[in-house]
Structures are given as structure tokens and as C-alpha cells.
Design an enzyme around this catalytic site. Structure first.
Site, PDB file in Angstrom:
ATOM      1  N   CYS A   1       8.866  -5.453  -1.921  1.00  0.00           N
ATOM      2  CA  CYS A   1       8.190  -4.642  -0.888  1.00  0.00           C
ATOM      3  C   CYS A   1       6.785  -5.151  -0.568  1.00  0.00           C
ATOM      4  CB  CYS A   1       8.068  -3.194  -1.334  1.00  0.00           C
ATOM      5  SG  CYS A   1       9.562  -2.448  -1.963  1.00  0.00           S
TER       6      CYS A   1
HETATM    7  O1  KQY Z   1       9.198   0.222  -1.028  1.00  0.00           O
HETATM    8  C1  KQY Z   1       8.667  -0.027  -0.007  1.00  0.00           C
HETATM    9  N1  KQY Z   1       9.199  -0.917   0.787  1.00  0.00           N
HETATM   10  C2  KQY Z   1       7.441   0.630   0.434  1.00  0.00           C
HETATM   11  C3  KQY Z   1       7.073   1.766  -0.366  1.00  0.00           C
HETATM   12  C4  KQY Z   1       5.958   2.523   0.279  1.00  0.00           C
HETATM   13  C5  KQY Z   1       5.386   3.512  -0.606  1.00  0.00           C
HETATM   14  C6  KQY Z   1       4.156   4.120  -0.043  1.00  0.00           C
HETATM   15  N2  KQY Z   1       3.551   4.991  -0.991  1.00  0.00           N
END
Ligand code: KQY
Length: 364
Positions: free
Chosen positions: A356
Site C-alpha cells: 500500500c
Molecule cells: O491499505 C491501503 N491501501 C491504504 C490504507 C489506508 C489507511 C488509512 N488510515
């Protein structure tokens, strides 16, 4: 120079390559906001730095940092890592950044999806998200490639592709009314085809239990190569993840990819279950408009949220009881890449993991 094109990648002969294809570079964003990263984001910064250094061995790496944090990021990171000042709302460049597409003849362009912080005003994770909405365009500008503006809300972590026409996603996320309430499944498939060059969508059901992104596929399953998918797994029948993973395996094993192949599913045991501690929750500032954190919250932990670098797999170390097994499975899956674990509990506390927080620029 970067132009915004009025055509689509498919119309122009571009496709989104698999992450396992060679890269020229990786982008990341330095964490800072204290309502998501505990203790002034210092522990998270240490883990982001370790991820960046690990990737930088394998490919050129760029770290984006705010004007307040640029100097600190610059002084922390090795000189090989480029540090660029940019305004953002948070650090999830997989989601706020662009998706690069290539044409196989030396052409590289990028897709700028609409970004609304994982649900916008219907349960999004923070407000505002105006600077994150501009991240893709700014990265595209720095890269000097032409841009497609996709008229659909979508985060990069909600899709995985095999680069040969197959796209993996989840119904929980892409069909969620908090993203594109006026679009049908067919409409969404149409946009996926146009903007990634895919020709087949494999729909999984729900994402990892408790995933606050509305179930991004990148925490659940990942293309190792065409025809092979890694899937997070548990043998504990009492764990809500049990049914989710079994349903995903059933759907994958009964699907055919864009070239008509059956898919081999390789399972990787989930860490934990892991929970937010009282001490960890205490270190996070409560701010109106940001999803609050409560001690005892289950963390959406998964080893599948790894980064596929050109010569290295960078995976999250999350649980001493399962880290070694996850590493051994990944090493079998990627015999020609070095598999490197990086401590990642702090990244997990922010709501995601290594996949992420990274965004690759495919090689041309
Ligand atoms: O896992 C993701 N792709 C993004 C997570 C965002 C979390 C924001 N607190």
C-alpha cells in the site's frame, strides 16, 4: 512535458503490466500525520525508511515528503534515495498515486484515478483528501509522461493484474456504494478494461477481515506471475477470515484467466490474529474527520501485502510465529528474487502495509 489525453490506454494500445515485470523506479510517501501514525509518526518513519532502503538495493527509489518533513526525510535516507517535496494528506501512494501503463514499444503513460480517501463522505478514512487527489498528477508531471484521467473512483490497491489481460479485484470494494454508487458492475468492468487494458475481471468477494479500505484485493491476494495467485489463509474455522479466504480460493480455482488458463492458488498463513494495544492506541491523536482507533481493534494483517521489486520481494514481518513460514513460501514462489522481511507492525497500525505504501514505475 505531460499532456492530459482524451483517449484511453486500451484505445492507444497501452496495458498495465504485472508488478512482477521489471521496474525503473518505486515511489513512496514519508508518513507524518499524527492522527494515523502514533508518537508523532516516528516509529512509522523508521519502518518506511527501512522499506525504502530495502527496495533501493533493487531499483531507484523516490520518497515524497512535505515541506515540514523534507529535511528530516533527506537526512534519514541514503543519498541514493531521491527525496522530493510534495503536499499530500497521507502516505498511501499505491492508492493516491498513478497507475503506469506501457505499450511494449518504449511508450509509458499513466492513469490518474479519482481518489476519495476510501469512501469519501460515506465513511472515508479522513477529510479532506484534496492533496492526495493531486498526488497522481504531480508524480506524472515529475515523470514527464502523458496522463489519462479516469472518470471513476478507484485506488491502486483495489486491483492486481497479470499483465496478460486478467484483473483481480473484490466486490466488497469496487461494488461498494461508497465508491461509485451510480455505476453497475458492467460499467465498472468497462472502465477497468479501458484504463488497464485488461479483458477479463476475476471478482473475489470480501477482502481481509477488518480491512478499512473496504477490502482491497492487495491485502488478500496477489499475482505471483500469470496463472499463479498468492492468497492469505487461515485454518482456524472460528476466524471470520476462514470463510473469506475459502470463498476467494473457490472463485479463483473455478475461474479462467484472460488466456483461458486455470489459476494455481498458493496459500500463505495469516499472521495473528493481531490487535491494537492500549499503548499503541494512546499514541495516536484523535482528530475529527479521521477514523478513530480503539484498543482491541483487530488489525488487517496479511503477508500478501508485499512489494514485488525487480530483484527483491519486500514483505512485512508481523508475527514471530509465522514470519519464517511466510518467508519460505515467498522464496519458493519467487526463486529468482531475494525475499527480504522488514518489520512492519507500525505500517499495519496505519491501516495497510508494504504494498500500500509503494508504487512502481514499470520499465520500458
Ligand atoms: O491499505 C491501503 N491501501 C491504504 C490504507 C489506508 C489507511 C488509512 N488510515
Amino acid at each position: 512535458m505531460s499532456r492530459t489525453l482524451s483517449t484511453t490506454p486500451r484505445a492507444d494500445g497501452y496495458r498495465m503490466p504485472g508488478e512482477f515485470e521489471p521496474h525503473d523506479e518505486t515511489w513512496m510517501i514519508w508518513p507524518e500525520r499524527t492522527d494515523n501514525w502514533r508518537l508523532g509518526a516516528k516509529p512509522a518513519q523508521a519502518e518506511f525508511a527501512a522499506v525504502a532502503e530495502t527496495i533501493a538495493v533493487s531499483e531507484r527509489t523516490t520518497m515524497v515528503a512535505s515541506k515540514e518533513q523534507w529535511r528530516h526525510a533527506r537526512d534519514t535516507l541514503s543519498p541514493e534515495i531521491r527525496v522530493i517535496e510534495m503536499s499530500t494528506n497521507d502516505s498511501w501512494i499505491r492508492d493516491s498515486g498513478p497507475t503506469f501503463v506501457i505499450d511494449g514499444r518504449g511508450g509509458r503513460r499513466a492513469v490518474d484515478w479519482m481518489f476519495t480517501a476510501w469512501g469519501g463522505l460515506r465513511g472515508g478514512l479522513y477529510f479532506p483528501w484534496d492533496q492526495d487527489e493531486l498526488v497522481a498528477r504531480k508524480v506524472i508531471d515529475v515523470e514527464g509522461v502523458d496522463r489519462y484521467r479516469a472518470p471513476i473512483v478507484l485506488e491502486g490497491g483495489s486491483i492486481h493484474v497479470d499483465g496478460q489481460g486478467t484483473l483481480l479485484t473484490t466486490e466488497e470494494c469496487l461494488l461498494n456504494p461508497n465508491r461509485n454508487p451510480d455505476l453497475s458492475r458492467e460499467d465498472i468492468e468497462g472502465f477497468l478494461y479501458e484504463y488497464t487494458g485488461a479483458t477479463t475481471v476475476i471478482w473475489l468477494g470480501r477482502g481481509v477481515y477488518g480491512d478499512e479500505t473496504s477490502g482491497h484485493v492487495d491485502n488478500l491476494a496477489s499475482f505471483v506471475r500469470p496463472g499463479v495467485v498468492a492468497l492469505t489463509w487461515t485454518e482456524d474455522r472460528h476466524d471470520p477470515q476462514y470463510e473469506i479466504s475459502r470463498d476467494a480460493r473457490r472463485r479463483l480455482e473455478t475461474a479462467r484467466d484472460a488466456r483461458g488458463r486455470a489459476i494455481e492458488v498458493v496459500t500463505i498463513p495469516s499472521p495473528g490474529p493481531l490487535y491494537l494495544t492500549k499503548e499503541e492506541a494512546w499514541g495516536i491523536d484523535e482528530v475529527e474527520g479521521t477514523k478513530p482507533r480503539t484498543p482491541g481493534d483487530r488489525l488487517a494483517a496479511s503477508y500478501v501485502n508485499y512489494y514485488t521489486g525487480t530483484t527483491r520481494i519486500v514483505f512485512p514481518l508481523l508475527d514471530e510465529r509465522t514470519d519464517d513460514e511466510a518467508q519460505a513460501i515467498l522464496q519458493r514462489l519467487y526463486p529468482h528474487r531475494e525475499v527480504v522481511g522488514v518489520p512492519a507492525r507500525e505500517i499495519l497500525l496505519g491501516g495497510g502495509n508494504i504494498h500500500c505504501i509503494t508504487q512502481q514505475v514499470p520499465a520500458v
